[in-house]
Design an enzyme around this catalytic site. Structure first.
Site, PDB file in Angstrom:
ATOM      1  N   LYS A   1       0.843  -1.292  -0.011  1.00 61.31           N
ATOM      2  CA  LYS A   1      -0.011   0.087  -0.031  1.00 61.31           C
ATOM      3  C   LYS A   1       0.984   1.198  -0.087  1.00 61.31           C
ATOM      4  CE  LYS A   1      -3.515   2.730   0.485  1.00 61.31           C
ATOM      5  NZ  LYS A   1      -4.269   2.762  -0.773  1.00 61.31           N
TER       6      LYS A   1
ATOM      7  N   ASN B   1     -12.452   3.770  -6.166  1.00 57.35           N
ATOM      8  CA  ASN B   1     -12.088   4.010  -4.872  1.00 57.35           C
ATOM      9  C   ASN B   1     -11.684   5.342  -4.423  1.00 57.35           C
ATOM     10  OD1 ASN B   1      -9.081   4.079  -4.132  1.00 57.35           O
ATOM     11  ND2 ASN B   1      -8.879   2.850  -5.867  1.00 57.35           N
TER      12      ASN B   1
ATOM     13  N   LEU C   1      -5.008   7.225   0.006  1.00 55.54           N
ATOM     14  CA  LEU C   1      -3.698   7.025   0.664  1.00 55.54           C
ATOM     15  C   LEU C   1      -3.635   7.004   2.302  1.00 55.54           C
ATOM     16  CD1 LEU C   1      -1.173   8.979  -1.365  1.00 55.54           C
ATOM     17  CD2 LEU C   1      -1.601   6.725  -1.572  1.00 55.54           C
TER      18      LEU C   1
ATOM     19  N   ASN D   1       4.548   6.431  -6.981  1.00 59.48           N
ATOM     20  CA  ASN D   1       3.210   6.762  -7.048  1.00 59.48           C
ATOM     21  C   ASN D   1       3.121   8.117  -7.378  1.00 59.48           C
ATOM     22  OD1 ASN D   1       0.488   6.967  -7.460  1.00 59.48           O
ATOM     23  ND2 ASN D   1       0.093   6.215  -5.539  1.00 59.48           N
TER      24      ASN D   1
ATOM     25  N   CYS E   1      -1.767   9.266  -7.805  1.00 59.84           N
ATOM     26  CA  CYS E   1      -2.993   8.939  -6.948  1.00 59.84           C
ATOM     27  C   CYS E   1      -4.064  10.016  -7.352  1.00 59.84           C
ATOM     28  CB  CYS E   1      -2.606   8.809  -5.601  1.00 59.84           C
ATOM     29  SG  CYS E   1      -4.145   8.416  -4.647  1.00 59.84           S
TER      30      CYS E   1
ATOM     31  N   ILE F   1      -1.112   0.976 -15.619  1.00 60.89           N
ATOM     32  CA  ILE F   1      -1.662   2.180 -15.040  1.00 60.89           C
ATOM     33  C   ILE F   1      -2.302   2.131 -13.626  1.00 60.89           C
ATOM     34  CG2 ILE F   1      -2.216   2.618 -17.509  1.00 60.89           C
ATOM     35  CD1 ILE F   1      -5.263   2.068 -16.831  1.00 60.89           C
TER      36      ILE F   1
ATOM     37  N   THR G   1      -5.110   4.321 -11.264  1.00 57.46           N
ATOM     38  CA  THR G   1      -6.582   4.171 -12.027  1.00 57.46           C
ATOM     39  C   THR G   1      -7.112   5.284 -12.767  1.00 57.46           C
ATOM     40  OG1 THR G   1      -7.101   5.405  -9.735  1.00 57.46           O
ATOM     41  CG2 THR G   1      -7.484   2.905  -9.667  1.00 57.46           C
TER      42      THR G   1
END
Ligand SMILES: Cc1cc2nc3c(=O)[nH]c(=O)nc-3n(C[C@H](O)[C@H](O)[C@H](O)COP(=O)(O)OP(=O)(O)OC[C@H]3O[C@@H](n4cnc5c(N)ncnc54)[C@H](O)[C@@H]3O)c2cc1C
Ligand SMILES: Cc1cc2nc3c(=O)[nH]c(=O)nc-3n(C[C@H](O)[C@H](O)[C@H](O)COP(=O)(O)OP(=O)(O)OC[C@H]3O[C@@H](n4cnc5c(N)ncnc54)[C@H](O)[C@@H]3O)c2cc1C
Ligand SMILES: Cc1cc2nc3c(=O)[nH]c(=O)nc-3n(C[C@H](O)[C@H](O)[C@H](O)COP(=O)(O)O)c2cc1C
Ligand SMILES: Cc1cc2nc3c(=O)[nH]c(=O)nc-3n(C[C@H](O)[C@H](O)[C@H](O)COP(=O)(O)O)c2cc1C
Ligand code: FES
Ligand code: FES
Lengths: 253, 304, 304, 253
Positions: free
Chosen positions: C47, C71, C75, C128, C131, C192, C194
């Site tokens: 995560k 979703n 984070l 990331n 996000c 990818i 989302t």
């Protein structure tokens, strides 16, 4: 012919051979007006597939109100069909497309391969005892003759392995058959390569020939243009789903 | 259906309901006459028309995907001339606005095409600057604000009809595109066109579609379309035509709440050829239940 | 499963299979121990970890969509300190590479975070920059090539681990982002993340998600993910980790053919908690049937 | 407790009242180890829903190898469940989460509203004849007492319209019940507003109280963080699916 959208009831649904199934549907309005070579686009509501699936009508009984589909297990949609039971509902759109140009009085030869034989059953029934030539890979794949027998004058069979009938491809058997019978018209449905061979021989012999095409379809009613092609001799843009699936051979090959 | 409740004017086009058939999925409308009363629907948006006839792309052009489909038709159409002489006269018999969807290879060509279509029987133009399936035209105009604006200006210059500009979702910031075409004079904005996707045949190792990539549509993309409609409706003053994945009246209500004044049904017409009519009926019943006397009162009512 | 056939090295990380659990959908790996042999999978991607603990977004955070889900977790995580002291020691017992997914509010913070994670037990970092559910950090870095490059450079400066940069699909041109991070030193690219979407409750007229918008994932987005992986793999030299909608081995094979060296399963873990293992088994059987002795031989073999 | 993933067989599936159904599944491994308050996440393979759906285990019979779910028809997933027949398969993941802290010897009061009563059946069976307080909107919604009777010492009922039992909400009946019975622990499951009322009274009376929460779930196993909240007294981040769904009332209200 008006296209209908009906919730049909599954009357029976069973394997003919493990890979090919037969589904009889109660759909009286469609049974009444569908012509050989036309097809339906079906979808199980609440099923996992998105698009409808096109299937030729393999037989129609206006009195019983039923239509018959004969289908090969290919992927998700046909697997979902095979899992259906009697009394379940399936949504049917049809009759769709333009079928065979039935020639009562013609001495017709119908040439089919694989599930392409399905619409020829319905066609054979409407004609005056046509001659049939059907091809399969193995003996197992020649179960079709059982469905065709009631309507055919003669049934020629070829198998790739020679286990039943003549060994080889249908096309190879064609010249002899044309010699033995006075054929005035040919209708064919099956793999493109087979239909092409049939069309070439027919052209050489000067016998009118029509072929039934298969293309990936999204709408089945002529709006998405997923299934079009250019007519070989006319250059005209055709929609397989609406202008066909049956076309004069010279427009295809 | 309560006619007064459902009727509306969108960018100057009078419609009986806010639900239309989307370009490329509704033919020229007549194809659906067996399934519903095509005189009672919101509008018919034609397949994309180009200056010259186009045969479209080679190879497989449609493929199913989870809750959707890919298409790479490549704007097959008979060209504007044949459209005007052979198709338009037939559609004129329908008492439903016909919106003609247009595509061309340059801003100038867009303008010329618009001029040719400034004729009776055409209620409005939908300018497709977002077709992912053709090389020239289409997508380049749909991803560059200046190019989109220039197309819009050219079309506006050459037509007396309302001009709806159709945006591509394949961009970083949809509001930036929306504002560019609004500033250039668009009377309305429609979105979304398809999202570029692909599929590969794992036996032959070839792309499933002849054109390699294609446009994804259907319920799969609905959340993305709804988000973009919401962002756009907040960013511009012109009305928005929302589409992308609508399959039922509930979806349509979401789009209206998000700020779309009207909606269109695309790929789902293939699944349910009565969708356009049934969705309008569903919206009408919903409005009745909620005690809302005019559909326009629902537009943009999302509570954020 | 043939171990030799499936083993590979990705950006310097030795893996037993090319199939991993995707960030945010695989916890820290241990949660799946009841369902499969987590010592036999490709890698665990954690995560998203941030410099400070984060409670995530308020309100409803997950919603189902056709063939997918939205979703807006935002984070939520215990922060890097707690990760290192309480979580990392537990995961060290697993004989599977742990890739730590990181997010931060500025390029400098990304660098500091990378430095803090330059410790034993961390096989690589997945950065990331994509996000969609947080205001600061995340998406801004994922849509601007210069910002993405700057984050990448900072992370590279502060770590000895392989750096995988995870791209956002919410851009006009994915290859432009990919090239920017490659030039900035990324050892690999994953994509990818989302696609931003939304849903509205038609009874309350409120967005379904507390955060209004959320990230769409699951089979619905697979065609889009596959297209972007194909475009990216052709555009860069560094290896690509492909993900987005993978639900079965056939999907994974498509990604490999499109040019992904490895793949990850995200939302589908929720549907089938054995997916990561079963997909690896499926690929292995496919390779056997095709007579391919090493999975890497499949990578990028699409015939276009 | 090890989580299992099994293809369960539908033994029976029928409406209790039109809006609430009962499904009995053959899932022996789960029946053997599941505890009251735990739940399962189910999915019909080949169904239209994407995510699994969480349901409390309303009863488990380790000898018969069955578990029972009682579910309200809400949307697509529960509609799909209601359409299932005996002998069909459904995929079950479970047992999930942390259930009630069963207090054999306690004089327990179980307070339930709506389908929140489902897990209390299983809990009641495992306890030593607890007292029950259940609430429903109308008489129709009080069918639950039939499932609870075998295990309960007493069942108090309230209905919003007073058609059965006491008129009003469960919470309003609570003080009298606490006066009548010497309750040493309360477990409650139902609407948040109800559980909050129960928790407040319990706190005032100094009776330990636990509540069973409901949150939208994607993974049900603690990986997605879709279902978290901050413990009211501890500030600790909890996952409803893994740390709960049952929590001490003081952590929730
Ligand atoms: C006019 C017409 C008549 C047909 N009649 C018959 C028939 O009588 N019996 C029979 O067994 N089959 C027939 N087919 C083929 C049949 O439509 C496909 O086998 C079927 O759609 C496969 O669906 P699936 O979901 O099992 O396969 P999948 O491969 O999972 O399907 C994926 C997609 O590809 C399409 N597709 C796959 N194979 C074909 C194909 N061969 N032709 C067209 N589309 C395809 C599907 O419709 C679907 O959209 C006919 C096709 C057409 C166009
Ligand atoms: C731990 C737990 C135990 C539960 N036990 C029971 C039970 O024993 N009996 C019962 O009838 N219901 C129970 N529920 C609620 C049940 O999960 C939902 O009613 C069901 O998921 C609705 O699915 P649907 O597809 O019919 O509804 P839809 O509204 O179509 O579902 C859409 C999405 O929202 C979610 N969702 C909808 N309502 C709820 C809800 N109330 N809680 C959580 N998620 C929801 C669904 O899971 C799905 O992801 C429980 C929920 C949880 C979290
Ligand atoms: C087969 C097909 C053909 C399409 N052709 C066009 C077109 O010619 N012009 C256009 O602007 N959009 C075209 N579209 C896009 C649709 O109008 C619509 O924007 C898109 O499909 C999203 O809506 P949906 O998800 O409801 O299908 C086409 C879509 C499909 C599926
Ligand atoms: C619930 C959830 C949480 C996620 N959290 C993260 C995250 O913390 N960091 C990240 O880089 N991606 C995160 N993702 C994105 C996934 O890793 C993945 O890129 C995306 O979901 C697409 O893959 P899928 O369609 O297989 O789910 C999350 C996805 C989901 C569904
Ligand atoms: S399938 Fe749509 S036009 Fe033929
Ligand atoms: S539902 Fe995923 S963490 Fe609880």
């Amino acid at each position: 012919m008006k296209k209908l959208l009906v919730d049909a009831v599954v009357i029976s649904n069973e394997a003919v051979i493990p890979a090919v199934w037969k589904m009889v549907l109660w759909a009286p309005e469609i049974a009444l007006c569908v012509q050989p070579g036309q097809f339906v686009a079906i979808r199980k509501s609440g099923g996992i597939t998105f698009l409808r699936r096109p299937f030729s009508v393999a037989d129609a009984d206006p009195e019983q109100g039923t239509i018959t589909l004969i289908y090969r297990l290919v992927g998700q949609g046909t697997a979902e069909m095979a899992a259906m039971h009697a009394d379940e509902h399936i949504n049917v759109e049809g009759p769709l497309g333009t079928g065979f140009s039935i020639r009562q009085g013609d001495k017709a030869l119908l040439v089919g391969g694989g599930v392409g034989i399905a619409p020829l059953i319905f066609l054979a029934r409407k004609l005056d005892r046509p001659v049939l030539l059907i091809g399969g890979k193995t003996a197992e794949e020649t179960f079709w003759s059982e469905f065709l027998e009631p309507y055919a004058e003669k049934i020629y069979i070829t198998t790739d392995d020679g286990s039943v009938g003549r060994k080889g491809f249908t096309v190879q058997a064609l010249p002899d058959i044309l010699a033995e019978n006075e054929i005035t018209g040919i209708s064919t449905c099956g793999p493109m390569i087979m239909m092409q061979g049939v069309a070439e021989i027919a052209a050489k012999e000067g016998i009118p020939c029509e072929v039934s095409m298969e293309k990936r379809m999204a709408c089945s009613i002529g709006v998405c243009l997923g299934c079009t092609f250019a007519g070989k001799s006319s250059g005209k843009r055709y929609k397989v789903c609406a202008d066909g699936p049956v076309f004069p051979a010279e427009e295809v090959f | 259906m309560d006619k007064k409740r459902m009727a509306l004017e969108f960018a100057g086009i009078k419609m009986k309901t806010p639900v239309m058939g989307a370009s490329g999925t509704f033919g020229f409308g007549l194809e659906y006459a067996d399934f519903m009363d095509i005189n009672g629907i919101g509008a018919i948006i034609s397949k994309g028309i180009t200056p010259k006839p186009r045969p479209g792309n080679a190879g497989v052009r449609v493929a199913e995907t989870p809750a959707g489909m890919l298409n790479s038709i490549g704007l097959e159409n008979p060209g504007v001339e044949a459209f005007k002489t052979t198709i338009l006269p037939k559609i004129k018999t329908i008492d439903t606005p016909l919106i003609v969807n247009i595509s061309a290879g340059s801003a100038e060509e867009y303008g010329e095409l618009a001029a040719e279509l400034d004729v009776d029987g055409v209620a409005a133009l939908e300018v497709n600057i977002s077709c992912p399936n053709v090389r020239e035209g289409g997508i380049v105009f749909g991803t560059k604000p200046e190019a989109a604006a220039s197309v819009t200006r050219n079309v506006k210059l050459h037509t007396s009809k309302p001009v709806i500009v159709k945006l591509s979702p394949n961009v970083t910031d949809i509001t930036c595109m929306a504002k560019a075409v609004e500033d250039a004079g668009a009377d309305a904005i429609s979105l979304i066109n398809t999202i570029t996707g692909m599929a590969i045949d794992i036996e032959s190792w070839q792309p499933l579609l002849g054109n390699i990539t294609g446009g994804l549509s259907g319920p799969a993309i609905k959340p993305v379309a709804l988000r973009m409609v919401w962002q756009t409706a907040r960013a511009v003053k012109v009305p928005v035509l929302g589409l992308g994945g609508i399959s039922c009246w509930q979806d349509a209500v979401e789009f209206l709440l998000a700020g779309a004044s009207t909606v269109a049904v695309g790929a789902y017409n293939f699944v349910n050829p009565r969708a356009v009519e049934e969705i309008a009926e569903g919206i009408d019943a919903y409005l009745a239940r909620k005690g809302i006397s005019q559909v326009s009162e629902l537009v943009g009512q999302i509570k954020v």
